[in-house]
Every structure is written in C-alpha cells, then in structure tokens.
Design a protein around this motif. Structure first.
Motif, PDB file in Angstrom:
ATOM      1  N   PHE A 216       0.715  -1.051   0.229  1.00  0.00           N
ATOM      2  CA  PHE A 216       0.046  -0.160   0.258  1.00  0.00           C
ATOM      3  C   PHE A 216       1.000   1.367   0.150  1.00  0.00           C
ATOM      4  O   PHE A 216       0.526   2.296  -0.582  1.00  0.00           O
ATOM      5  CB  PHE A 216      -0.820   0.170   1.393  1.00  0.00           C
ATOM      6  N   ILE A 217       2.094   1.264   0.830  1.00  0.00           N
ATOM      7  CA  ILE A 217       3.135   2.316   0.695  1.00  0.00           C
ATOM      8  C   ILE A 217       3.646   2.246  -0.621  1.00  0.00           C
ATOM      9  O   ILE A 217       4.009   3.564  -0.951  1.00  0.00           O
ATOM     10  CB  ILE A 217       3.851   1.907   1.702  1.00  0.00           C
ATOM     11  N   VAL A 218       4.277   1.525  -1.103  1.00  0.00           N
ATOM     12  CA  VAL A 218       4.989   1.466  -2.294  1.00  0.00           C
ATOM     13  C   VAL A 218       4.583   1.426  -3.572  1.00  0.00           C
ATOM     14  O   VAL A 218       4.863   2.290  -4.503  1.00  0.00           O
ATOM     15  CB  VAL A 218       6.177   0.261  -2.006  1.00  0.00           C
ATOM     16  N   LEU A 219       3.370   0.708  -3.824  1.00  0.00           N
ATOM     17  CA  LEU A 219       2.648   0.621  -4.977  1.00  0.00           C
ATOM     18  C   LEU A 219       1.495   1.402  -4.908  1.00  0.00           C
ATOM     19  O   LEU A 219       0.284   0.982  -4.838  1.00  0.00           O
ATOM     20  CB  LEU A 219       2.177  -0.829  -5.160  1.00  0.00           C
ATOM     21  N   GLN A 220       1.675   2.699  -5.340  1.00  0.00           N
ATOM     22  CA  GLN A 220       0.546   3.738  -5.548  1.00  0.00           C
ATOM     23  C   GLN A 220      -0.181   3.739  -6.747  1.00  0.00           C
ATOM     24  O   GLN A 220      -1.437   4.117  -7.026  1.00  0.00           O
ATOM     25  CB  GLN A 220       0.902   5.141  -4.973  1.00  0.00           C
ATOM     26  N   LYS A 221       0.554   3.187  -7.843  1.00  0.00           N
ATOM     27  CA  LYS A 221      -0.180   3.559  -9.188  1.00  0.00           C
ATOM     28  C   LYS A 221      -0.892   2.283  -9.372  1.00  0.00           C
ATOM     29  O   LYS A 221      -0.588   1.049  -8.955  1.00  0.00           O
ATOM     30  CB  LYS A 221       1.097   3.625 -10.389  1.00  0.00           C
ATOM     31  N   GLU A 222      -1.999   2.459 -10.121  1.00  0.00           N
ATOM     32  CA  GLU A 222      -2.852   1.149 -10.329  1.00  0.00           C
ATOM     33  C   GLU A 222      -2.424   0.078 -11.026  1.00  0.00           C
ATOM     34  O   GLU A 222      -2.578  -0.887 -10.770  1.00  0.00           O
ATOM     35  CB  GLU A 222      -4.273   1.869 -10.945  1.00  0.00           C
ATOM     36  N   ALA A 223      -1.632   0.535 -11.895  1.00  0.00           N
ATOM     37  CA  ALA A 223      -1.114  -0.495 -12.926  1.00  0.00           C
ATOM     38  C   ALA A 223      -0.031  -1.410 -12.001  1.00  0.00           C
ATOM     39  O   ALA A 223       0.354  -2.633 -12.479  1.00  0.00           O
ATOM     40  CB  ALA A 223      -0.115  -0.126 -14.022  1.00  0.00           C
ATOM     41  N   MET A 224       0.483  -0.998 -10.891  1.00  0.00           N
ATOM     42  CA  MET A 224       1.462  -1.724 -10.054  1.00  0.00           C
ATOM     43  C   MET A 224       0.852  -2.373  -8.757  1.00  0.00           C
ATOM     44  O   MET A 224       1.616  -3.102  -8.243  1.00  0.00           O
ATOM     45  CB  MET A 224       2.499  -0.657  -9.566  1.00  0.00           C
ATOM     46  N   ARG A 225      -0.485  -2.045  -8.758  1.00  0.00           N
ATOM     47  CA  ARG A 225      -1.089  -2.738  -7.628  1.00  0.00           C
ATOM     48  C   ARG A 225      -1.230  -4.271  -7.557  1.00  0.00           C
ATOM     49  O   ARG A 225      -1.545  -4.569  -8.621  1.00  0.00           O
ATOM     50  CB  ARG A 225      -2.428  -2.058  -7.168  1.00  0.00           C
ATOM     51  N   THR A 226      -1.194  -5.003  -6.446  1.00  0.00           N
ATOM     52  CA  THR A 226      -1.276  -6.201  -6.336  1.00  0.00           C
ATOM     53  C   THR A 226      -2.800  -6.699  -5.511  1.00  0.00           C
ATOM     54  O   THR A 226      -3.438  -5.529  -5.599  1.00  0.00           O
ATOM     55  CB  THR A 226      -0.464  -6.781  -5.039  1.00  0.00           C
ATOM     56  N   LEU A 227      -3.307  -7.921  -5.577  1.00  0.00           N
ATOM     57  CA  LEU A 227      -4.689  -8.062  -5.339  1.00  0.00           C
ATOM     58  C   LEU A 227      -5.180  -7.824  -3.952  1.00  0.00           C
ATOM     59  O   LEU A 227      -6.364  -6.999  -3.901  1.00  0.00           O
ATOM     60  CB  LEU A 227      -4.926  -9.580  -5.461  1.00  0.00           C
ATOM     61  N   PRO A 228      -4.560  -7.467  -2.819  1.00  0.00           N
ATOM     62  CA  PRO A 228      -4.906  -7.034  -1.551  1.00  0.00           C
ATOM     63  C   PRO A 228      -5.215  -5.532  -1.721  1.00  0.00           C
ATOM     64  O   PRO A 228      -6.198  -4.977  -1.182  1.00  0.00           O
ATOM     65  CB  PRO A 228      -3.649  -7.459  -0.554  1.00  0.00           C
ATOM     66  N   ILE A 229      -4.497  -4.858  -2.355  1.00  0.00           N
ATOM     67  CA  ILE A 229      -4.592  -3.491  -2.801  1.00  0.00           C
ATOM     68  C   ILE A 229      -5.843  -3.140  -3.415  1.00  0.00           C
ATOM     69  O   ILE A 229      -6.694  -2.060  -2.962  1.00  0.00           O
ATOM     70  CB  ILE A 229      -3.267  -2.851  -3.346  1.00  0.00           C
ATOM     71  N   GLN A 230      -5.944  -4.161  -4.495  1.00  0.00           N
ATOM     72  CA  GLN A 230      -7.288  -3.541  -5.414  1.00  0.00           C
ATOM     73  C   GLN A 230      -8.512  -4.133  -4.472  1.00  0.00           C
ATOM     74  O   GLN A 230      -9.643  -3.117  -4.716  1.00  0.00           O
ATOM     75  CB  GLN A 230      -7.247  -4.454  -6.481  1.00  0.00           C
ATOM     76  N   GLN A 231      -8.478  -4.959  -3.821  1.00  0.00           N
ATOM     77  CA  GLN A 231      -9.665  -5.320  -2.891  1.00  0.00           C
ATOM     78  C   GLN A 231     -10.152  -4.127  -1.982  1.00  0.00           C
ATOM     79  O   GLN A 231     -11.183  -3.734  -1.491  1.00  0.00           O
ATOM     80  CB  GLN A 231      -9.446  -6.469  -2.313  1.00  0.00           C
ATOM     81  N   TYR A 232      -8.966  -3.551  -1.268  1.00  0.00           N
ATOM     82  CA  TYR A 232      -9.148  -2.312  -0.564  1.00  0.00           C
ATOM     83  C   TYR A 232      -9.957  -1.274  -1.189  1.00  0.00           C
ATOM     84  O   TYR A 232     -10.602  -0.333  -0.601  1.00  0.00           O
ATOM     85  CB  TYR A 232      -7.863  -1.690  -0.172  1.00  0.00           C
ATOM     86  N   HIS A 233      -9.810  -1.150  -2.464  1.00  0.00           N
ATOM     87  CA  HIS A 233     -10.353   0.220  -3.073  1.00  0.00           C
ATOM     88  C   HIS A 233     -11.923  -0.179  -3.277  1.00  0.00           C
ATOM     89  O   HIS A 233     -12.780   0.872  -3.631  1.00  0.00           O
ATOM     90  CB  HIS A 233      -9.964   0.538  -4.220  1.00  0.00           C
ATOM     91  N   PHE A 234     -12.483  -1.272  -2.798  1.00  0.00           N
ATOM     92  CA  PHE A 234     -13.953  -1.530  -2.871  1.00  0.00           C
ATOM     93  C   PHE A 234     -14.672  -1.092  -1.524  1.00  0.00           C
ATOM     94  O   PHE A 234     -15.794  -1.016  -1.400  1.00  0.00           O
ATOM     95  CB  PHE A 234     -14.198  -3.013  -2.917  1.00  0.00           C
TER      96      PHE A 234
END
Length: 278
Positions: A216-234
């Motif tokens: 969450f801290i390092v990967l801020q661009k959408e193209a770099m996000r992992t699955l847990p980060i994408q789930q967070y945006h729901f």
C-alpha cells in the motif's frame, strides 16, 4: 475413575477445538455467502444464504479491480521475493553459524533477533521517505527489496537453528577434497537445508500473497497494485461495496488455497524435521 476423568478432559478439549474452528470459519462463510448475494440481499441479512448463485459479482469485481493485471503483479512479486528470501536467509544463517567465534558475526545474530521484534509500522514513514528519494516507489524492485529486507531476520533465524544441527565434519571433508567456501555451501550444505528452506518458502508465499501494508505504501499506481490493494478500493470512505469486495477476495484466495493443498506435506515435513534436529 481415571478413564472417566480423561474422557471428560478429552470432551472439553474437543468442544474447545470445535468452537475455535467455528470462530475461524465464520469469516470465510460470510465472505463466500456475500460474494454470491445481490446488494439487496446483503442489506436484509449478512448471515442468510443467497437465493441464487449470482456470478455477476465476480465478473464485475474482475473488471473493476483489473484482476488479471493485479494477479500477475502478485504472482511476480511473491515468487521473486520468496526466492530471494530463501537464498539470502540460507547464506546469512550459514555465515553467522559458522563464524560464532567472531564478535562481529555474533552481533549480526543479535541484530537479527532485534529485527524480528521491530514491527514494520515503526519504520514505515522513514522507509517511504527513503524510497521516494531513491526513486523506488511504484517499482517492482522497490517492493521486492522491502519484502526481502523485512523478512530476512525471521527467515534467517529459522534457518540458523537447522544449520547448527549439520555436522561441520561434512564441510571439512569437502574442503579436503578441494571445495572452496562457495562450493561447500551450495553443493554440501544447501541441499541438506531442503526441509527448512521449503518451510521458509511456503510460509513466506502465504504471507506475501496477502501482504498489504508495504504494498500500500510502495505501490501507489493502479498498474502496479497487487490483489490485496485492489480489494481495498472496494471499501471507500463514503461507499462500501461488500458484494464486489468479497467476490474479489474469494478469487484471490483460490490460488493460495491450491498452493497450500499441494505444499502442506512439505510444510509439515519441514517443521517436524526441524523440531527433531533442533
């Protein structure tokens, strides 16, 4: 009387284990049930079963979370980080265990123990500032370096306990046959570490697949996000889409569950062998 006492004790233990199993399984039940519900059904009751299997949640979750790209990011980061942790922890543990007469290496061993006790939240802000100045934000190398660095103390400590049980005579014999230190490690010692390296690898695959804070801290661009980060945006500040969020969570659980089913024998074997050898 003694048999009755033991039977009662066993009964209470079984009841306790059953209650613990229920506590751990309830979140999975809610996750799976909600993933198949419509928003209207979820609003009525969280616990009730869905009236039908609504697969539209999964399709929409995959589309909105850019699932395939996030899945690829998670796979790449997890595999590369785990390989790095296994290799570097084995080398670090070996060098510390075989140089205990050196005060410097004993200090390294103590530093590993200190590193285990320091939570990531303590160094989170300094790491962010350092990575920003070094241009490591939103890069694979940045998150991989961070994951390997924060995992090495625990992984190395596990491997150290196993290396201490390997006879030094094997290494002496290899040196007599003409092996240098690198050949001795890779050809003699490292193959003997298979039980513990398998355990370290499996544990860290399970951990990194679900890792959130560092990504969450390092990967801020959408193209770099992992699955847990994408789930967070729901789950936003003003809106929460439980159905899509849990559908995405179910999809992300499938690979790691399959991996664990195939790897559990290696995990149990590594833990058992390590306990016996230690």
């Amino acid at each position: 009387m003694r048999t009755k006492r033991f039977s009662k004790k066993g009964m209470w233990i079984n009841i306790l284990l059953f209650l613990l199993a229920v506590i751990f399984l309830v979140p999975f039940y809610i996750c799976i049930v909600t993933a198949f519900k419509t928003p209207a059904e979820t609003a009525v009751s969280t616990w009730s079963l869905p009236k039908g299997l609504d697969l539209s949640n999964f399709a929409e979750a995959m589309e909105k979370s850019n699932f395939l790209q996030s899945f690829g990011n998670s796979i790449f980061i997890t595999v590369v980080s785990t390989l790095g942790i296994v290799l570097f922890s084995a080398m670090m543990a070996y060098s510390i265990c075989r140089n205990q007469e050196s005060r410097l290496y004993r200090m390294f061993g103590s530093a590993l123990f200190i590193g285990i006790m320091i939570p990531f939240q303590v160094i989170m802000i300094p790491v962010y500032k350092m990575f920003k100045n070094m241009g490591l934000l939103n890069t694979y190398r940045g998150i991989i370096i961070l994951m390997i660095g924060t995992s090495l103390p625990y992984a190395s400590y596990l491997v150290m306990g196993f290396i201490k049980s390997i006879p030094v005579a094997l290494e002496d014999a290899a040196r007599i046959d003409g092996c240098n230190i690198w050949q001795t490690f890779w050809k003699i010692v490292f193959p003997l570490l298979k039980p513990i390296t398998s355990t370290v690898g499996i544990l860290h695959v399970l951990w990194m697949w679900n890792e959130f804070n560092m990504s969450f801290i390092v990967l801020q661009k959408e193209a770099m996000r992992t699955l847990p980060i994408q789930q967070y945006h729901f789950f936003g500040q003003f809106t929460i889409n439980l159905n899509l969020g849990f559908a995405s969570a179910c999809l992300s659980m499938i690979p790691v569950i399959i991996f664990f089913l195939f790897a559990q024998k290696l995990l149990i074997s590594g833990i058992t062998n390590g306990a016996v050898k230690g």
